[in-house]
Design a protein around this motif. Structure first.
Motif, mmCIF file in Angstrom:
data_model
loop_
_atom_site.group_PDB
_atom_site.id
_atom_site.type_symbol
_atom_site.label_atom_id
_atom_site.label_comp_id
_atom_site.label_asym_id
_atom_site.label_seq_id
_atom_site.Cartn_x
_atom_site.Cartn_y
_atom_site.Cartn_z
ATOM 1 N N THR A 80 36.274 -15.276 24.359
ATOM 2 C CA THR A 80 36.316 -13.934 23.762
ATOM 3 C C THR A 80 36.284 -14.104 22.252
ATOM 4 O O THR A 80 36.563 -15.191 21.742
ATOM 5 C CB THR A 80 37.619 -13.187 24.132
ATOM 6 N N ARG A 81 35.974 -13.023 21.550
ATOM 7 C CA ARG A 81 35.938 -13.099 20.094
ATOM 8 C C ARG A 81 37.246 -12.550 19.509
ATOM 9 O O ARG A 81 37.621 -11.407 19.794
ATOM 10 C CB ARG A 81 34.764 -12.279 19.557
ATOM 11 N N CYS A 82 37.889 -13.332 18.681
ATOM 12 C CA CYS A 82 39.117 -12.849 18.039
ATOM 13 C C CYS A 82 38.718 -11.978 16.849
ATOM 14 O O CYS A 82 37.765 -12.300 16.133
ATOM 15 C CB CYS A 82 39.979 -14.013 17.584
ATOM 16 N N TYR A 84 39.838 -11.415 13.919
ATOM 17 C CA TYR A 84 39.908 -11.887 12.526
ATOM 18 C C TYR A 84 38.948 -13.029 12.249
ATOM 19 O O TYR A 84 38.860 -13.524 11.130
ATOM 20 C CB TYR A 84 41.344 -12.391 12.231
ATOM 21 N N GLY A 129 35.731 -26.125 16.916
ATOM 22 C CA GLY A 129 34.844 -25.031 17.318
ATOM 23 C C GLY A 129 35.085 -23.774 16.538
ATOM 24 O O GLY A 129 35.641 -23.816 15.451
ATOM 25 N N GLY A 130 34.720 -22.654 17.162
ATOM 26 C CA GLY A 130 34.589 -22.419 18.595
ATOM 27 C C GLY A 130 35.853 -22.806 19.378
ATOM 28 O O GLY A 130 36.917 -22.957 18.830
HETATM 29 S S1 SF4 Z 1 36.585 -19.730 16.982
HETATM 30 FE FE1 SF4 Z 1 38.752 -19.541 17.549
HETATM 31 S S2 SF4 Z 1 39.491 -17.810 16.365
HETATM 32 FE FE2 SF4 Z 1 37.216 -17.694 16.391
HETATM 33 S S3 SF4 Z 1 36.698 -16.362 18.108
HETATM 34 FE FE3 SF4 Z 1 36.670 -18.461 18.851
HETATM 35 S S4 SF4 Z 1 38.769 -18.790 19.655
HETATM 36 FE FE4 SF4 Z 1 38.849 -16.965 18.360
#
Ligand code: SF4
Length: 479
Positions: A80-82, A84, A129-130
């Protein structure tokens, strides 16, 4: 160019961006904002048409064994996309992930036998990552096997996998650990259930703590990251996060300041009122100081300004190497690294990455050369020192007399309460610690300006005791 003349020529706005504000409340107001996310200089860009040739030539040079070496591997997928996040690239999908790991392995295997990499001792591997923990157990095992097969890992090589607590299930943990991972770095960000779910994290506080406990039942170093300044995160919620982490059975912890990317999802969500406002910079400063004081008072050891450890098994080797000028070889879509005076970033678009791999090319997006080796050394020293909270002005002025001009900035920041000075070593105050990235960026930019001057003949700095001056002059006469 003399630094004073250079600063006078700048517009007031640019001068203030570089030097900060003249204020009595440096903790809250030294700069108007954090200048950059990561400090550093880019160097002179190499035209795309020449990048492959320059890369190939560098890979055909033997490695500089007087330096230390690490590998960075990027996994550009998240479940999923966080809200922030400024680093999100692609949603996880099994067939997309399978195809990516195929090409990633091909990239690693194509370079492992090069003159540059063959038999070069690798001290740390960081899979970032990611969300690398989102890889299926099978793909993670394929990747980890390729790492073990392809690189000369030293016997105590630190192998870190970055990820989310949601992936902490026995099948995956066992695959990671049985294939060489010995350190897991988890972005928890907050333990507060409402806050976590507001920013796109999945699990509740209870679930996070349960999964951390499961992970600690295995033999592995565990690191947890927290972020301060999240939307609606009060000082009370933040300190509850810090206290919960201090009590949790983890080996290390990072405290990160929230970055709100202009026009990013978080910026827009705050603007349209779907989430509460984020902490202001001044509130973030108070959060940093409160957490720092709490952890230090609790006897937690600090390895760098935002990284702490509770047990000696945490070495934070990759981060230390990456911040002290070590060679970092990059692999994967969106990876970055440096060696042989070159800095590079790989393609961030998955399609472009696969297209470059299909053509048998290194998937480069940006390649730059650091023209002046002494500037690179000065930059590495400044970044490494400030990560730990000080600037060794004596060492800089010994490295190159032109850097003595940096004294102008250091003295100014000392007067503003961001630093204190003792025998040529400038230590950050609490206010200086909060603003250290901005101070670092300004210092390296100014180092670049003063090092454009012709190299001066060596003159030893005034603070140096006479006996030391004589010894150095005698050594120079000998050589
Ligand atoms: S890179 Fe990390 S903070 Fe960014 S969307 Fe993916 S899990 Fe969330």
């Amino acid at each position: 160019m003399k630094l004073e003349a250079y600063l006078t020529e700048l517009s007031q706005e640019k001068r203030q961006t570089l030097l900060g504000r003249d204020t009595e409340d440096s903790l809250h107001q030294a700069f108007s904002h954090k200048r950059v996310v990561h400090a550093g200089l880019i160097g002179e860009a190499i035209m795309p048409a020449r990048q492959q040739q320059v890369w190939q030539a560098a890979m055909h040079q033997p490695a500089d064994l007087s330096n230390q070496h690490a590998v960075y591997i990027h996994i550009p997928f998240c479940q999923t996309r966080c809200l922030y996040c400024g680093f999100y690239q692609n949603a996880s999908r099994q067939e997309v992930e399978d195809a990516y790991v195929d090409d990633l392995l091909a990239e690693i295997e194509a370079e492992a036998d090069s003159i540059q990499l063959r038999e070069t001792p690798i001290k740390a591997v960081f899979i970032g990552g990611g969300t690398p923990t989102s890889l299926s157990a099978e793909n993670a095992s394929r990747l980890l096997d390729a790492i073990q097969r392809s690189f000369s890992l030293v016997s105590d090589c630190e192998v870190t996998l970055e990820g989310r607590v949601h992936d902490l299930v026995p099948e995956k943990i066992e695959a990671w650990l049985s294939h060489g991972v010995n350190r897991i770095s988890l972005g928890v960000q907050s333990f507060d259930t409402v806050l976590r779910q507001r920013v796109g994290r999945i699990d509740s506080r209870e679930e996070v703590l349960k999964r951390l406990e499961l992970l600690k039942s295995y033999d592995v170093t565990v690191i947890v990251d927290l972020i301060y300044g999240l939307p609606g995160q009060t000082m009370e919620i933040w300190m509850d996060d810090v206290k919960t982490l201090a009590l949790a059975d983890v080996d290390g912890m990072d405290l990160y300041q929230l970055n709100v990317f202009p026009n990013g999802p978080l910026d827009k969500a705050v603007a349209n009122g779907s989430v509460p406002p984020c902490a202001t910079i001044a509130e973030q400063a108070d959060m940093y100081v409160a957490a720092r004081d709490y952890l230090l008072d609790s006897g937690v050891e600090r390895l760098s300004l935002c990284h702490f450890r509770r047990s000696k098994r945490e070495r934070s080797l990759y981060n230390t190497l990456a911040k002290t000028g070590a060679v970092v070889y990059p692999f994967g879509c969106g990876a970055g690294g440096n060696f042989g005076g070159l800095t590079f970033m790989q393609l961030r678009e998955l399609k472009a990455y696969h297209a470059a791999m299909a053509k048998g090319e290194k998937p480069l997006m940006m390649l730059a050369r650091q023209v002046e080796p002494k500037l690179k050394q000065a930059t590495d020293n400044i970044i490494a020192d400030l990560e730990k909270g000080f600037v060794d002005f004596r060492r800089l002025s010994m490295l190159d007399c032109r850097l003595e001009e940096l004294d102008l900035l250091l003295t100014l920041w000392q007067q503003r309460g961001l630093m204190t000075e003792d025998l040529g070593v400038y230590r950050l105050t609490k206010a200086g610690e909060f603003w250290y990235i901005s101070l670092t960026q300004s210092l390296v930019e100014v180092a670049q300006v003063v090092m454009k001057d012709k190299e001066k003949p060596l003159s030893l700095p005034a603070w140096m005791p006479p006996a030391m001056r004589e010894k150095i002059m005698a050594k120079m006469a000998e050589s």
